[in-house]
Design a protein around this motif. Sequence first.
Motif, PDB file in Angstrom:
ATOM      1  N   GLY A   9       0.804  -1.205   0.000  1.00 38.19           N
ATOM      2  CA  GLY A   9       0.000   0.000   0.000  1.00 38.19           C
ATOM      3  C   GLY A   9       0.840   1.260   0.000  1.00 38.19           C
ATOM      4  O   GLY A   9       2.079   1.238  -0.065  1.00 38.19           O
ATOM      5  N   SER A  18      -5.665  -4.907   1.975  1.00 39.38           N
ATOM      6  CA  SER A  18      -5.808  -5.995   1.020  1.00 39.38           C
ATOM      7  C   SER A  18      -6.638  -7.088   1.672  1.00 39.38           C
ATOM      8  O   SER A  18      -6.333  -7.512   2.786  1.00 39.38           O
ATOM      9  N   SER A  77      -3.986   1.453   3.554  1.00 37.16           N
ATOM     10  CA  SER A  77      -4.148   0.494   2.471  1.00 37.16           C
ATOM     11  C   SER A  77      -4.563  -0.856   3.042  1.00 37.16           C
ATOM     12  O   SER A  77      -3.966  -1.347   4.004  1.00 37.16           O
ATOM     13  N   THR A  88      -4.802  12.008  -0.128  1.00 33.36           N
ATOM     14  CA  THR A  88      -5.218  10.958  -1.059  1.00 33.36           C
ATOM     15  C   THR A  88      -6.186  11.483  -2.110  1.00 33.36           C
ATOM     16  O   THR A  88      -6.427  10.814  -3.108  1.00 33.36           O
ATOM     17  N   THR A 109      -6.786  -0.108  -5.833  1.00 36.62           N
ATOM     18  CA  THR A 109      -5.470   0.010  -6.471  1.00 36.62           C
ATOM     19  C   THR A 109      -4.982  -1.273  -7.127  1.00 36.62           C
ATOM     20  O   THR A 109      -4.075  -1.226  -7.962  1.00 36.62           O
ATOM     21  N   ARG A 168      -7.292  -4.818  -3.301  1.00 38.45           N
ATOM     22  CA  ARG A 168      -6.573  -3.833  -2.492  1.00 38.45           C
ATOM     23  C   ARG A 168      -7.182  -2.457  -2.707  1.00 38.45           C
ATOM     24  O   ARG A 168      -7.480  -2.071  -3.835  1.00 38.45           O
ATOM     25  N   VAL A 198      -7.358   1.858  -0.903  1.00 40.14           N
ATOM     26  CA  VAL A 198      -6.852   2.890   0.007  1.00 40.14           C
ATOM     27  C   VAL A 198      -8.014   3.785   0.392  1.00 40.14           C
ATOM     28  O   VAL A 198      -8.836   4.151  -0.455  1.00 40.14           O
TER      29      VAL A 198
END
Length: 469
Positions: free
Chosen positions: A74, A301, A299, A153, A200, A291, A293
């Motif tokens: 991440g 997964s 992050s 972000t 992502t 995955r 964010v």
Amino acid sequence: MSKLTKKFATASVAFATLVSLAGGMSIVPAAGADAISDLQAQIATLTAQLAALSGGTSTTCYAWTRSLTLDMSGADVTALQTYLMGTGHFTFSGGATGFFGTITQAAVAAWQAANGVSPAVGYFGPISQAKYGTMCSTGTGTGTGTGTGTGSTGLTGGDGSVDSYSLISGLSNEEVGEDDEVEVAGLEIDVEDGSDLDFTAVRLVFDEGTADQDFEDYADEVAVFLDGEEVGRKDADKFNEDNEWTSTISLDDAVAEAGSTVELTVAILADGNIDTNDVGETWDVDFTSVRFVDANGASVSEDPTVAVTLFSFESFGTAADTLFKVTQGEDEDTVNDAHLVNVHATDNTDNASILSFNVEIEGTSDVDLDSLPINFDVTGNDNVDDMVAGISLFVDGDEVDNVDMTNDCVEEQAANSNCTTVGADETYFFDDMGLTLEAGQDYEFLVKLDLYGITDTGDLALGDTIAAR
């Protein structure tokens, strides 16, 4: 969304006496989208390189939201690697990757040992993060990562998560035609209200059902879409036997708003020339990791824990439910029945009609006619090209192609790469035609010959016959 290029089918019709047709038709559906590069990895690498070129650590402390250890990934892992590049402890030649592997673990352990953090085992938890906080600069940051708002972000919200994953019921047992791109599986994702999420990466596993060849023998590319917009693509050969048909596709601009429900789908672009023995064979695909964010930069997964989805590879005609139908042409009585052609004594006799047929495209997909072979038999003469000076193709009254008599033959070209010694039985072909035939339409085809004069260059004599198949 489809990408359609060359594919081949066969159609045959036999006509009476001296004129008949039994040829192969090469058909292709229309062209589509190009592959895009994996931007996520490039961005992460450039970020790390810029940090290294600056000669030190970042001027702003990173707000850690979780402990970091092996096999995590991440934006926070990228930030850690970038920081350790500045301190000289992370020296991986590929730069910051965003994945916490053994190289990153060793770099963290070296940094811990150099800065009195115990135990120096490469686990970047609360003790290490506190030490980091005392060492990095405390310039103006974007927040602590615990509030709500639009942070670095670009996402809105705070802590974010996915409420549920489920398979899209309408995507199951899909048929992927040659050179066609078809969605074969998908996830319906319910995003919780806490934050927008930027997806992502997605990790996919393909597994042979009835297939007995490598995945790349069936597929060219694997693409990922979010609500119908392409967000990632990867060559099919990246899913191979060495990695058990498993690979991660990085996603770009795959943002879902807080509280929304989105569809993440996988599409397969099939190879344009699937082996006949492989047609109809099945694979299945499994989403093993997604995955994302959130607005705080955390992050995550996670495995969606959904069932696998089955799909198959088919010929174009089967997948598109398209029929290339060939029947007698409207001029069959005057052209296809045996008839006499009056030829000139010394000059060529041009545009003598020899073959008439109708083509109808049944189904919903346009096709491109790329190659059309016609076989000729002559009697009373040893060679087709001693009688025929040229061959032309007309569609709905317009000339669309003609044969190169020195190159466009089949049997002799296969043996000698030329057409210099053709015999009494030879197949010539109209090639690279690029003729689009629209779904639901029918077309009149007419093949015409230019015949040598009786005392001209060729060796044509009264009573010679020629049949087209």
